[in-house]
Design a protein around this motif. Sequence first.
Motif, PDB file in Angstrom:
ATOM      1  N   TYR A 239       0.828  -1.213   0.000  1.00 60.46           N
ATOM      2  CA  TYR A 239       0.000   0.000   0.000  1.00 60.46           C
ATOM      3  C   TYR A 239       0.860   1.260   0.000  1.00 60.46           C
ATOM      4  CZ  TYR A 239      -3.485   3.438   1.406  1.00 60.46           C
ATOM      5  OH  TYR A 239      -4.298   4.548   1.452  1.00 60.46           O
ATOM      6  N   PRO A 245      -4.785  -0.624  -1.753  1.00 64.16           N
ATOM      7  CA  PRO A 245      -5.078  -1.432  -0.561  1.00 64.16           C
ATOM      8  C   PRO A 245      -5.384  -2.875  -0.947  1.00 64.16           C
ATOM      9  CG  PRO A 245      -6.986  -0.106  -1.156  1.00 64.16           C
ATOM     10  CD  PRO A 245      -5.894   0.282  -2.109  1.00 64.16           C
ATOM     11  N   THR A 301      -4.362   1.987   6.956  1.00 63.75           N
ATOM     12  CA  THR A 301      -5.411   2.560   6.100  1.00 63.75           C
ATOM     13  C   THR A 301      -5.323   4.066   6.207  1.00 63.75           C
ATOM     14  OG1 THR A 301      -7.106   2.680   7.835  1.00 63.75           O
ATOM     15  CG2 THR A 301      -6.923   0.596   6.635  1.00 63.75           C
TER      16      THR A 301
END
Length: 303
Positions: A239, A245, A301
Amino acid sequence: MNSTESFNQQITINHPNITLYIKREDLLHPYISGNKFRKLKYNLSRAKEAEKDTLLTFGGAFSNHILAVAAAGKEYGFKTIGVIRGEELENKVAENPTLQKARDLGMVFEFVTREIYRDKNRPEFISRLSKKYGSFYLIPEGGTNDLAVKGCEEILNSEDEKFDYICCAVGTGGTISGIINCSKSSQQVLGFPALKANFLTEDICKFVTKTNWRLISDYHFEGYAKVSEDLIRFINDFYQEHQIPLDPIYTGKMAFGVLDLINRNYFPENSKILMIHTGGLQGIAGMNKVLKQKKQLEINTDD
């Protein structure tokens, strides 16, 4: 079903004679993403044709399929019922990102024990569900049936004919079956099972007649929904480097396997490889919750 078109994104690798791309099927829809979009497309059409207003399906605690069916029902005007494996989850929906989102989208849950869940395909069990909920259109666990395979046959297009290898994760076998059916005889389709399973080859053979495929079962990381720190670190590095992702259950394991095979010189010189991103990113939140509880490395994330 309408969607944003997926596209192929090149992955830069430290191998001068291998070309690697990933097809961004994860961008088809925020919740009905990747192979779930493909699998549901013709099933929703069939449900409409049959004048069914309710979809019923099956899944586990963090099932991509459960959330996709809930989202499809909300978007296309169906009521939805999810038969969930594990009765202990009934009072923990608020703690589960997948189930809570599915409930927010209108899905009604039927929680059953794992023992009962194993009988989910038995006519007596389906009959009991019909008596309780009335008429419904049944979609199998994982969404795999003839119509799902038909939808997955639309993953590859004419631009993909240049690739020598098509790689994808394997769960129930529907996605790879569709890809095999629409592949060219000159292409090799490689499947990376996400679970320890001896039945997958037999299940795939129910839908395909071609022989230009094989399963590579070295990258399941000890089983379905099992991960390791090496896998999580790989997903985070991937990522950071590519801004793509990967989910830890399916696509992360497949990409790990493909890159490892490249490093091991599995692929011939000048090979062109296409990985299929089958979505499933909603599962990251649930996995991170488990990893956090265990005080283990989490998936990065932007949230």
